[in-house]
Design a protein around this motif. Structure first.
Motif, PDB file in Angstrom:
ATOM      1  N   GLU A 176      10.612  -4.202   5.127  1.00 34.77           N
ATOM      2  CA  GLU A 176       9.462  -3.434   4.656  1.00 34.77           C
ATOM      3  C   GLU A 176       9.870  -2.003   4.303  1.00 34.77           C
ATOM      4  O   GLU A 176       9.446  -1.455   3.280  1.00 34.77           O
ATOM      5  CB  GLU A 176       8.369  -3.410   5.737  1.00 34.77           C
ATOM      6  CG  GLU A 176       7.778  -4.784   6.020  1.00 34.77           C
ATOM      7  CD  GLU A 176       6.772  -4.737   7.161  1.00 34.77           C
ATOM      8  OE1 GLU A 176       6.327  -3.625   7.510  1.00 34.77           O
ATOM      9  OE2 GLU A 176       6.434  -5.809   7.689  1.00 34.77           O
ATOM     10  N   THR A 177      10.705  -1.401   5.150  1.00 31.35           N
ATOM     11  CA  THR A 177      11.151  -0.023   4.904  1.00 31.35           C
ATOM     12  C   THR A 177      11.967   0.067   3.628  1.00 31.35           C
ATOM     13  O   THR A 177      11.783   0.989   2.815  1.00 31.35           O
ATOM     14  CB  THR A 177      11.981   0.489   6.097  1.00 31.35           C
ATOM     15  OG1 THR A 177      11.207   0.390   7.299  1.00 31.35           O
ATOM     16  CG2 THR A 177      12.403   1.935   5.873  1.00 31.35           C
TER      17      THR A 177
ATOM     18  N   VAL B  88       9.773  -0.223   0.409  1.00 34.78           N
ATOM     19  CA  VAL B  88       8.979   0.992   0.183  1.00 34.78           C
ATOM     20  C   VAL B  88       9.866   2.115  -0.356  1.00 34.78           C
ATOM     21  O   VAL B  88       9.530   2.783  -1.344  1.00 34.78           O
ATOM     22  CB  VAL B  88       8.277   1.437   1.482  1.00 34.78           C
ATOM     23  CG1 VAL B  88       7.639   2.811   1.303  1.00 34.78           C
ATOM     24  CG2 VAL B  88       7.209   0.420   1.888  1.00 34.78           C
ATOM     25  N   LEU B  89      11.028   2.320   0.273  1.00 31.35           N
ATOM     26  CA  LEU B  89      11.942   3.366  -0.183  1.00 31.35           C
ATOM     27  C   LEU B  89      12.495   3.061  -1.570  1.00 31.35           C
ATOM     28  O   LEU B  89      12.697   3.977  -2.384  1.00 31.35           O
ATOM     29  CB  LEU B  89      13.091   3.525   0.817  1.00 31.35           C
ATOM     30  CG  LEU B  89      12.727   4.104   2.192  1.00 31.35           C
ATOM     31  CD1 LEU B  89      13.952   4.140   3.095  1.00 31.35           C
ATOM     32  CD2 LEU B  89      12.132   5.497   2.042  1.00 31.35           C
ATOM     33  N   SER B  90      12.724   1.783  -1.853  1.00 30.24           N
ATOM     34  CA  SER B  90      13.243   1.404  -3.167  1.00 30.24           C
ATOM     35  C   SER B  90      12.257   1.765  -4.270  1.00 30.24           C
ATOM     36  O   SER B  90      12.634   2.307  -5.317  1.00 30.24           O
ATOM     37  CB  SER B  90      13.546  -0.099  -3.193  1.00 30.24           C
ATOM     38  OG  SER B  90      14.105  -0.468  -4.437  1.00 30.24           O
TER      39      SER B  90
ATOM     40  N   HIS C 177       0.824  -1.205   0.000  1.00 34.65           N
ATOM     41  CA  HIS C 177       0.000   0.000   0.000  1.00 34.65           C
ATOM     42  C   HIS C 177       0.865   1.265   0.000  1.00 34.65           C
ATOM     43  O   HIS C 177       0.655   2.181  -0.800  1.00 34.65           O
ATOM     44  CB  HIS C 177      -0.902  -0.021   1.231  1.00 34.65           C
ATOM     45  CG  HIS C 177      -1.813   1.154   1.350  1.00 34.65           C
ATOM     46  ND1 HIS C 177      -2.934   1.303   0.565  1.00 34.65           N
ATOM     47  CD2 HIS C 177      -1.771   2.242   2.166  1.00 34.65           C
ATOM     48  CE1 HIS C 177      -3.546   2.432   0.889  1.00 34.65           C
ATOM     49  NE2 HIS C 177      -2.861   3.018   1.857  1.00 34.65           N
ATOM     50  N   LEU C 178       1.858   1.307   0.868  1.00 35.69           N
ATOM     51  CA  LEU C 178       2.734   2.480   0.941  1.00 35.69           C
ATOM     52  C   LEU C 178       3.586   2.621  -0.317  1.00 35.69           C
ATOM     53  O   LEU C 178       3.813   3.737  -0.796  1.00 35.69           O
ATOM     54  CB  LEU C 178       3.636   2.375   2.172  1.00 35.69           C
ATOM     55  CG  LEU C 178       2.939   2.520   3.534  1.00 35.69           C
ATOM     56  CD1 LEU C 178       3.939   2.313   4.673  1.00 35.69           C
ATOM     57  CD2 LEU C 178       2.273   3.880   3.652  1.00 35.69           C
ATOM     58  N   SER C 179       4.044   1.508  -0.859  1.00 39.59           N
ATOM     59  CA  SER C 179       4.855   1.559  -2.080  1.00 39.59           C
ATOM     60  C   SER C 179       4.064   2.163  -3.229  1.00 39.59           C
ATOM     61  O   SER C 179       4.562   3.027  -3.961  1.00 39.59           O
ATOM     62  CB  SER C 179       5.345   0.156  -2.460  1.00 39.59           C
ATOM     63  OG  SER C 179       6.184  -0.381  -1.466  1.00 39.59           O
TER      64      SER C 179
END
Length: 463
Positions: A390-391, A394-396, A329-331
């Motif tokens: 997870e972090t 998402v950042l990638s 979802h965040l990605s």
């Protein structure tokens, strides 16, 4: 004294009218790519509800590519029947189709039918095609219409175009994601023994509001865009438009966009709002480039669009879902926000060095390679089950989208300043890259099954 008072009143009216037109231009731009971008940010919630599952993004990339038939048909209509194609009629039509499609999607997105013995999201795919048709066709109709207004309003339109991706991303973040939990379920074994077996299944908690509500919000944005267009259509009678020098007729006519559809869009149809910002200034006599430099530039165009519009979007579910719905979802949402932000940065901070753009492309490709590697390792990617994993994913995805979006805009700026034909070829190269990326990934995902989906509760991964 009376004359001074009258001049002040006229000046205030002009300022008020200018502010109104800026607001309308921004609102009109909201309808450019809102539907397609909205679909992408909503995928994390609907991918678990539709029978295609994690393969759903690969279907969407192909459907969106097919929707580029819209600009092609409009162009052919203009060529075969010159003068008959009325710009405002086309815009009214596509905005109406877009609003109706979003409303239909709210009611039928989860309806399935049996095709060839298997359940498929037929309604979702058909409606998605029409939504993509609307957004792709907007690339060759909205901007030519805006060219009829004074040049200062074009930038405001591009802000609205960027918001067409930004707002759905923010709404998706507010919507939240249905967190998953593992629930024990029993199943009887045999007819008379009374024995039962226990197994785990994944149960998703509902988000803050449903996908249907989200699609109604997209429909409302399309209606706002249509209302702004209706108002803009009535503005040529105002003092603001009659007193200023408009863009030359040769640029303002609809043929500007229809003869060169690629010049307003990279053709991929996936999250490109704001890229039209490269059209914000008149064509200039650009610097000379050698054949090797031009070849390098066009290779960048092909590769960047193949990666962002075909290769990586097709496997985003495999890349993110093993880390959980929240990571996916965040990605999706943050990547949708990163695109217009990167395009806005490119409008104010333009670095045209080919070495810099090459390095940025390598950096973005590195992030994309990590995303692809995690998809290939699905359902057991690196650092699964940890906050660090997870972090990172998402950042990638965030940096992958942001860096390559900046490259796309700057390449367009460089080719725009070189010549008009160079920009046309840029659009053709972008379209080719997007098409090749989508066609390449579809059989790998859906035919050869190189990427494996999993279940959070039942997939056992080695430590």
């Amino acid at each position: 004294m009376v004359i001074t008072s009258k001049m002040t009143s006229d000046s205030q009216k002009q300022i008020s009218m200018a502010l109104l037109i800026h607001m309308l231009a921004c609102a009109f731009g909201l309808g450019s790519w809102v539907a397609v971008n909205g679909l992408w940010v909503e995928l994390p919630l609907i991918v678990n509800a539709l029978p295609e599952g994690w393969e759903l993004p690969s279907y969407l990339t192909v459907i969106i590519q097919l929707a580029n038939l819209g600009p092609l048909l409009v162009t052919l209509m203009h060529k075969l029947c010159p003068g008959r194609l009325k710009e405002h009629v086309v815009i009214y039509s596509i905005l109406t189709i877009g609003a109706l499609s979003c409303i239909l999607l709210a009611f039928f997105w989860d309806k399935t039918t049996v095709v060839a013995g298997a359940s498929h999201s037929t309604a979702f795919f058909i409606i998605t095609f029409f939504l993509s048709l609307v957004d792709c066709t907007s690339s060759v109709t909205f901007l030519p219409f805006m060219m009829q207004l004074p040049a200062k309003y074009i930038t405001t339109y591009f802000i609205g175009e960027g918001l067409s991706g930004f707002i759905p991303g923010v709404v998706a973040l507010a919507q939240g994601v249905g967190m998953a939990k593992c629930v024990n379920s029993s199943q009887s074994v045999g007819n008379h023994t009374g024995e039962s077996s226990w197994s785990l299944h994944t149960e998703y908690l509902p988000p803050n509001f449903s996908s249907s509500v989200f699609f109604f919000i997209l429909a409302a944005m399309m209606c706002v865009s249509m209302a702004a267009f209706v108002a803009l259509n009535r503005l040529p009678q105002t003092y603001e438009l009659s007193s200023e020098k408009l863009v030359p007729h040769t640029v303002a006519s609809i043929s500007y966009g229809l003869d060169n559809p690629a010049s307003e869009s990279d053709g991929g149809g996936v999250k490109h709002q704001g890229e039209g910002a490269v059209q914000n200034s008149p064509l200039l006599a650009g610097p000379k480039h050698s054949m090797y430099q031009l070849a390098f530039i066009y290779v960048l165009v092909v590769w960047v669009n193949a990666a962002t519009n075909g290769l990586l979007p097709s496997v985003q579910s495999y890349s993110c879902m093993p880390y959980g719905n929240l990571a996916y979802h965040l990605s999706a949402a943050l990547a949708s926000v990163a695109n217009p932000v990167a395009c806005t940065i490119a409008m104010f901070f333009q670095i045209r060095s080919l070495v810099f753009l090459g390095v940025l492309t390598v950096l973005g490709t590195g992030f994309g390679s990590y995303n692809m590697a995690m998809a290939a390792m699905s359902p057991c990617p690196l650092l699964q089950g940890s906050v660090v994993g997870e972090t990172i994913i998402v950042l990638s995805w965030l940096f992958f989208t942001g860096t390559l979006s900046y490259v796309k805009v700057m390449v367009g700026v460089i080719l725009r300043d070189r010549s008009h034909s160079a920009l046309v070829w840029c659009g053709a190269a972008a379209q080719m890259g997007s098409l090749v990326g989508s066609i390449t990934m579809f059989p790998l995902v859906n035919v050869f099954r190189l990427f494996e989906s999993g279940d959070v509760c039942n997939t056992e991964c080695p430590l």
